[in-house]
Scaffold this active site. Structure first.
Site, PDB file in Angstrom:
ATOM      1  N   ASP A 170       0.855  -1.190   0.000  1.00  0.00           N
ATOM      2  CA  ASP A 170       0.000   0.000   0.000  1.00  0.00           C
ATOM      3  C   ASP A 170       0.893   1.243   0.000  1.00  0.00           C
ATOM      4  OD1 ASP A 170       0.998   0.206   2.629  1.00  0.00           O
ATOM      5  OD2 ASP A 170      -0.761  -0.808   3.455  1.00  0.00           O
ATOM      6  N   ASP A 175      10.467   4.669  12.321  1.00  0.00           N
ATOM      7  CA  ASP A 175      11.119   3.580  13.044  1.00  0.00           C
ATOM      8  C   ASP A 175      12.487   3.185  12.482  1.00  0.00           C
ATOM      9  OD1 ASP A 175       9.794   2.527  10.839  1.00  0.00           O
ATOM     10  OD2 ASP A 175       8.574   1.094  11.968  1.00  0.00           O
ATOM     11  N   ASP A 213       1.666   5.019   1.731  1.00  0.00           N
ATOM     12  CA  ASP A 213       1.425   5.971   2.809  1.00  0.00           C
ATOM     13  C   ASP A 213       1.960   7.315   2.345  1.00  0.00           C
ATOM     14  OD1 ASP A 213       0.629   3.900   4.845  1.00  0.00           O
ATOM     15  OD2 ASP A 213       2.641   3.216   4.385  1.00  0.00           O
TER      16      ASP A 213
HETATM   17  P1  ATP Z   1       4.067  -2.259   4.993  1.00  0.00           P
HETATM   18  O1  ATP Z   1       4.643  -2.782   3.750  1.00  0.00           O
HETATM   19  O2  ATP Z   1       3.792  -3.306   5.989  1.00  0.00           O
HETATM   20  O3  ATP Z   1       2.916  -1.324   4.799  1.00  0.00           O
HETATM   21  P2  ATP Z   1       5.337   0.115   5.972  1.00  0.00           P
HETATM   22  O4  ATP Z   1       6.772   0.438   6.211  1.00  0.00           O
HETATM   23  O5  ATP Z   1       4.624   0.925   4.958  1.00  0.00           O
HETATM   24  O6  ATP Z   1       5.257  -1.415   5.647  1.00  0.00           O
HETATM   25  P3  ATP Z   1       3.283   0.927   7.810  1.00  0.00           P
HETATM   26  O7  ATP Z   1       2.821   0.253   9.029  1.00  0.00           O
HETATM   27  O8  ATP Z   1       2.357   1.039   6.653  1.00  0.00           O
HETATM   28  O9  ATP Z   1       4.630   0.205   7.380  1.00  0.00           O
HETATM   29  O10 ATP Z   1       3.766   2.371   8.259  1.00  0.00           O
HETATM   30  C1  ATP Z   1       4.173   3.350   7.321  1.00  0.00           C
HETATM   31  C2  ATP Z   1       5.395   4.093   7.820  1.00  0.00           C
HETATM   32  O11 ATP Z   1       5.070   4.771   9.042  1.00  0.00           O
HETATM   33  C3  ATP Z   1       6.573   3.212   8.167  1.00  0.00           C
HETATM   34  O12 ATP Z   1       7.353   2.915   7.057  1.00  0.00           O
HETATM   35  C4  ATP Z   1       7.303   4.069   9.166  1.00  0.00           C
HETATM   36  O13 ATP Z   1       8.033   5.085   8.543  1.00  0.00           O
HETATM   37  C5  ATP Z   1       6.168   4.737   9.932  1.00  0.00           C
HETATM   38  N1  ATP Z   1       5.763   3.945  11.121  1.00  0.00           N
HETATM   39  C6  ATP Z   1       4.767   3.061  11.221  1.00  0.00           C
HETATM   40  N2  ATP Z   1       4.669   2.561  12.445  1.00  0.00           N
HETATM   41  C7  ATP Z   1       5.623   3.141  13.183  1.00  0.00           C
HETATM   42  C8  ATP Z   1       6.031   3.058  14.555  1.00  0.00           C
HETATM   43  N3  ATP Z   1       5.405   2.234  15.399  1.00  0.00           N
HETATM   44  N4  ATP Z   1       7.049   3.835  14.963  1.00  0.00           N
HETATM   45  C9  ATP Z   1       7.661   4.692  14.101  1.00  0.00           C
HETATM   46  N5  ATP Z   1       7.341   4.799  12.826  1.00  0.00           N
HETATM   47  C10 ATP Z   1       6.333   4.057  12.345  1.00  0.00           C
HETATM   48 MG    MG Z   2       2.516   0.797   4.489  1.00  0.00          MG
END
Ligand code: ATP
Ligand code: MG
Length: 416
Positions: A29, A121, A31
């Protein structure tokens, strides 16, 4: 992103969307990070909803997809320190709040993009891409880590895990999913701080558990969770059963995780109900064994064991009721798949959970359970026309009669 840019805001794709594209994988997805405030974002999109209290974001729906839009966050040094175990309603209205132990309770202080990057993170999750000048921004040397296949936390690992213990789970999730190593300073405190997951709500832990298990690398994830002692905060009953349970039912868990990965790789869906039915199967078996000398009716023993297994798991992850109901049905159908008179075959075959129960049956056999070709019987039944189906049912009742006669001749029940 284009609409936000058109309204003179900054807007970037951030996180998994950028990371996965750079790795040549298809992002799950997208963000978006922006300097527009949630209310400003909401004004630009009629299909937008502001959600979250601890961490306010905007969900924008595009058909079946949801795009998360997050306003740049700033660091907020814990002025608003709240004693541990204060009810959440008491911090309603605050933009920033930490617990005494350092956990972030509210994270709604807005800032600039470079501050935002430091609040993320891992370095590989802090890459920003925008179509304005087609820029890729890297504030934390994420590109280097991406090339070296490293999951590296931004800032001091211990502090960042204390702020949000779920980051430990995320480290595991990304390492497993991307096949990256967890960099040393990032992985060192995990064992010691795993206990912090106790203070995370079971609702959030359910969400994280699902993400861990349906991210396409469930098998690797499960092994890492055990290695880092994090599993006992999510799936304690299952992990304990691995120590005490029988080989066949723990085999089933491993096969279920492998199947999950294979199904996802083929673009098929997996249901949480099936996953939990499999994860808790060894737990159910242990409970059934423990109730052996209570002289319960088998049905009652089964009901009690199923209830107890699910209740134990609910202490850790708040599995929504619709899933626990379905997990229980998958288990119940295991017994009903054995009875094969005309009436019961019809009712089982038309049960909405038949397909899942049949898959589960095959899994049990694959795990090493001896069920006298029951799985094959049901495979034949499904593939057969009406005539063959009648014959299959007739064959079962014939062999049952034969067995019954033998038993009469030899009442001890011990075969000759
Ligand atoms: P995925 O492929 O699972 O969506 P993602 O990296 O996009 O991986 P998300 O949970 O969608 O993960 O979160 C989007 C972004 O928000 C992350 O890449 C990170 O930068 C930030 N993020 C999400 N959760 C946290 C957290 N608990 N602490 C700090 N930053 C976070
Ligand atoms: Mg994501």
């Amino acid at each position: 992103m284009y609409r936000l840019l058109g309204a003179d805001f900054h807007a970037y794709i951030v996180g998994g969307g950028v990371r996965d594209m750079l790795l040549g994988n298809e992002p799950k997805d997208f963000d978006i990070a922006t300097n527009a405030k949630p209310e400003e974002v909401k004004k630009l999109f009629k299909n937008a909803r502001v959600i979250g209290r601890r961490f306010k974001i905007v969900h924008i729906r595009f058909g079946r997809e949801i795009i998360e839009v997050t306003t740049f966050r700033a660091n907020h040094n814990p002025q608003n320190q709240i004693a541990d175990h204060v009810p959440l309603r008491q911090i309603r209205g605050l933009d920033s709040a930490h617990s005494k132990s350092g956990m972030i309770l509210r994270d709604n202080v807005y800032g600039d993009i470079d501050e935002d990057a430091m609040r993320r993170d891992f370095t590989v999750n802090a890459l920003y891409y925008t179509t304005r000048n087609f820029e890729l921004l890297d504030f934390a040397e994420g590109l280097t880590d991406l090339n070296n296949k490293q999951i590296r936390i931004i800032g001091d690992a211990e502090d960042r895990y204390k702020e949000d213990p779920v980051r430990m789970l995320r480290a595991i999730r990304f390492a497993a999913k991307l096949n990256f190593e967890i960099e040393e300073k990032t992985n060192k405190p995990i064992n010691d701080l795993a206990y912090l997951l106790d203070s995370v709500s079971s609702a959030r832990l359910f969400d994280e558990t699902l993400k861990l298990l349906i991210g396409g690398s469930a098998q690797r994830t499960f092994n890492l969770l055990r290695k880092y002692q994090l599993g006992s905060y999510l799936l304690a009953p299952t992990i304990e059963a691995f120590e005490q349970g029988d080989v066949i039912s723990t085999n089933l868990v491993e096969l279920a995780l492998r199947n999950t990965d294979q199904r996802l790789a083929q673009g098929k869906s997996v249901t949480p109900a099936f996953l939990f039915a499999a994860l808790l199967w060894p737990v159910l078996k242990l409970k059934l064994a423990a109730s052996k000398n209570q002289n319960l009716h088998p049905q009652q023993a089964f009901q009690q064991a199923a209830q107890a297994a699910l209740m134990e798991q609910l202490d850790y992850t708040a599995i929504p009721k619709r899933f626990t109901v379905a997990s229980r049905e998958i288990w119940e159908l295991q017994n009903r798949l054995q009875r094969r008179n005309k009436q019961s075959v019809e009712s089982v075959f038309n049960h909405p959970r038949f397909r899942a129960a049949y898959d589960f049956l095959l899994l049990r056999e694959e795990a090493g359970e001896e069920l006298n070709g029951l799985g094959q019987w049901w495979t034949n039944f499904q593939n057969g026309d009406t005539k063959l189906r009648m014959e299959l049912i007739a064959a079962v009742s014939k062999s049952k009669k034969r067995r019954g006669r033998r038993r009469k001749r030899n009442p001890s029940g011990v075969s000759e």
